[in-house]
Design an enzyme around this catalytic site. Sequence first.
Site, PDB file in Angstrom:
ATOM      1  N   CYS A  55     128.578  39.333  44.768  1.00 37.85           N
ATOM      2  CA  CYS A  55     127.347  39.528  45.550  1.00 37.85           C
ATOM      3  C   CYS A  55     126.122  39.093  44.760  1.00 37.85           C
ATOM      4  O   CYS A  55     125.051  39.704  44.859  1.00 37.85           O
ATOM      5  CB  CYS A  55     127.187  40.974  46.006  1.00 37.85           C
ATOM      6  SG  CYS A  55     128.525  41.552  47.026  1.00 37.85           S
ATOM      7  N   GLN A  89     123.330  49.397  38.153  1.00 35.42           N
ATOM      8  CA  GLN A  89     124.216  49.132  37.014  1.00 35.42           C
ATOM      9  C   GLN A  89     123.688  49.761  35.724  1.00 35.42           C
ATOM     10  O   GLN A  89     124.384  49.763  34.711  1.00 35.42           O
ATOM     11  CB  GLN A  89     124.354  47.615  36.791  1.00 35.42           C
ATOM     12  CG  GLN A  89     124.936  46.861  37.962  1.00 35.42           C
ATOM     13  CD  GLN A  89     126.382  47.229  38.231  1.00 35.42           C
ATOM     14  OE1 GLN A  89     127.083  47.742  37.348  1.00 35.42           O
ATOM     15  NE2 GLN A  89     126.846  46.987  39.444  1.00 35.42           N
TER      16      GLN A  89
END
Lengths: 438, 156
Positions: A395, A233
């Site tokens: 997740c 990310q």
Amino acid sequence: MSDLSQSVTPSPTAKTAAPDESPKKTLNGAGEKIGAVTVASLRDEFPYFADENAVVYLDSASSAQKARVGLDAMNDLYRHHYANVHRGAYRLSAESTAAFENARRQIARFLDAENSREIIFTRGTTEAINLVAGSLGEQMSPGDEIIVSELEHHSNLVPWQLLAERRKLKLRFWKIDARARLALADLAPLLGARTRLLAMTHVSNAFGTITPAAEAAAMARDAGALVLIDGAQAVPHLSVSVRELGADFYAFSGHKLYAPSGIGALWGRGEVLETMPPWQGGGEMITEVSLARSLYQPPPARFEAGTPPIAEAVALGAVCEWLMTLPRELLRTRLHGIFARAHELLSATAGVEVYGAGVAESAPTFSFNIADAHPHDLATYLDSHGVAVRTGHHCAQPALAALGLEATARASFGLYNNTADAERLAETVAAAANFFKR
Amino acid sequence: MHDLADAELRQLYQESLLHHSRHPCNFGELTPPMREARGYNPLCGDKITVQLRETGDRLEAIAFSGSGCAISLASASLMTEAVKGMTRRETEELFAAFTALCLGAEQARATPLPARHEDLNIFAGVREYPMRVKCATLPWHTLRAVLEQRETATTE
């Protein structure tokens, strides 16, 4: 060969502009210049948005839309330069190999790695982490400890759970606070003589929190532990220098970085990779094989068994190269402004709860809920109005559980988003809150 | 544009569906003896526990607990109301009709709902939202898991 590298690598179109002096400045008008490109022309670099039915895409943290430069590189390789890599004695295989190895160098430069031999191609972040667990991890001894943060995507938790079971290791958990932040003071007591590895994310996928990864890496290394950072990310939003971060491993995925799926990379510190055994056996990773035993290649080939996704790797390299030609600091400031606008509007909407550390400590990703509907129902509403967000546990069930949550809606932004997207999100969420109002 | 999309969404989120999701019937736990199974939708993390007690071949008591979206909660609520007192065979038949209802008009015509269970028709709206079909069917798959003595059910 020189014309090949030109055809798969876009020639730089813009010199990096000086960082914007004033972070307050917004760059949202379509005609506004960002270095040599404009906001509008930047969006044109992502072919999906040429579709007149294109949605307001706010799920880039799950997977980003694709940059033209990567699609073109992939197409060009398949059409004109494709053969297996590191095998053929013929010219075409040499071309394919050159493009593949050029991609490795582009990725090394993108991450500011010392040497491209420190870049291992993987299917993505998940495989990169499993590689470290399956190689380095197998050298750990019963009773050794691994510290994992509570903020992790399951892909940086489950491989360590499996390893801990196999090797009788102890997992220790670095807890987050109520705003999904990691405090260095909470890490210190977890580090000890048995700590072998710290596994943590650079940016939270569920909440967008930017973690103190460099400081944590320094503390862990001082304690004699190795450090693995999940950069999936982070690479789309931060300018990452693995040399400055000071970790031992850094993993990321191409598909969240505007490149194809099925490709990613693991950066590993050269001297650490040297000591690690293979994790998968097969072709390409050996120097000599007899029936009884085999000799292994040095890194990175040692960790790249089998034919890799060649065109995807070349595309990822091309996208990294392209991103380096853009004025990234300026774009980061612009995107942060869009993110801040969405965050501000939603925070001010009745019946909406926004989670996380706030815009100053986050990458452009945030989680929220509306009072009277489950996030899946909210997502169906938003989808019906042309807005795509992710909903569920992302997740990252332990991170959500730490905040007392089971599911959220998550909006995440990419280079192609604009202020209109942020406003459309806020307006549609407000309409949903009204639609589901008890 | 909002109005049209909202009108279509109202076909899915009818008042009675929202009401059942907010005030579900048979929500809670049975006292032993009972059997139970847990259902998961790994796609979205929804989880549900269905508990039941049989007398001979008949479903004497049934309850559910868990968390999820409006569609899965309403489906569990209406399912538990519908199957209470049924035999296994009747439950299986209703399972088939409900699944058909969620999948499409053609399937629903081939395996129609019995007249006394017409209230389940409110779930026909999920046909237009393929991503949400599993929300409606998760409680039913979980019920089937209990009847077949499996501990878990999943929509995947």
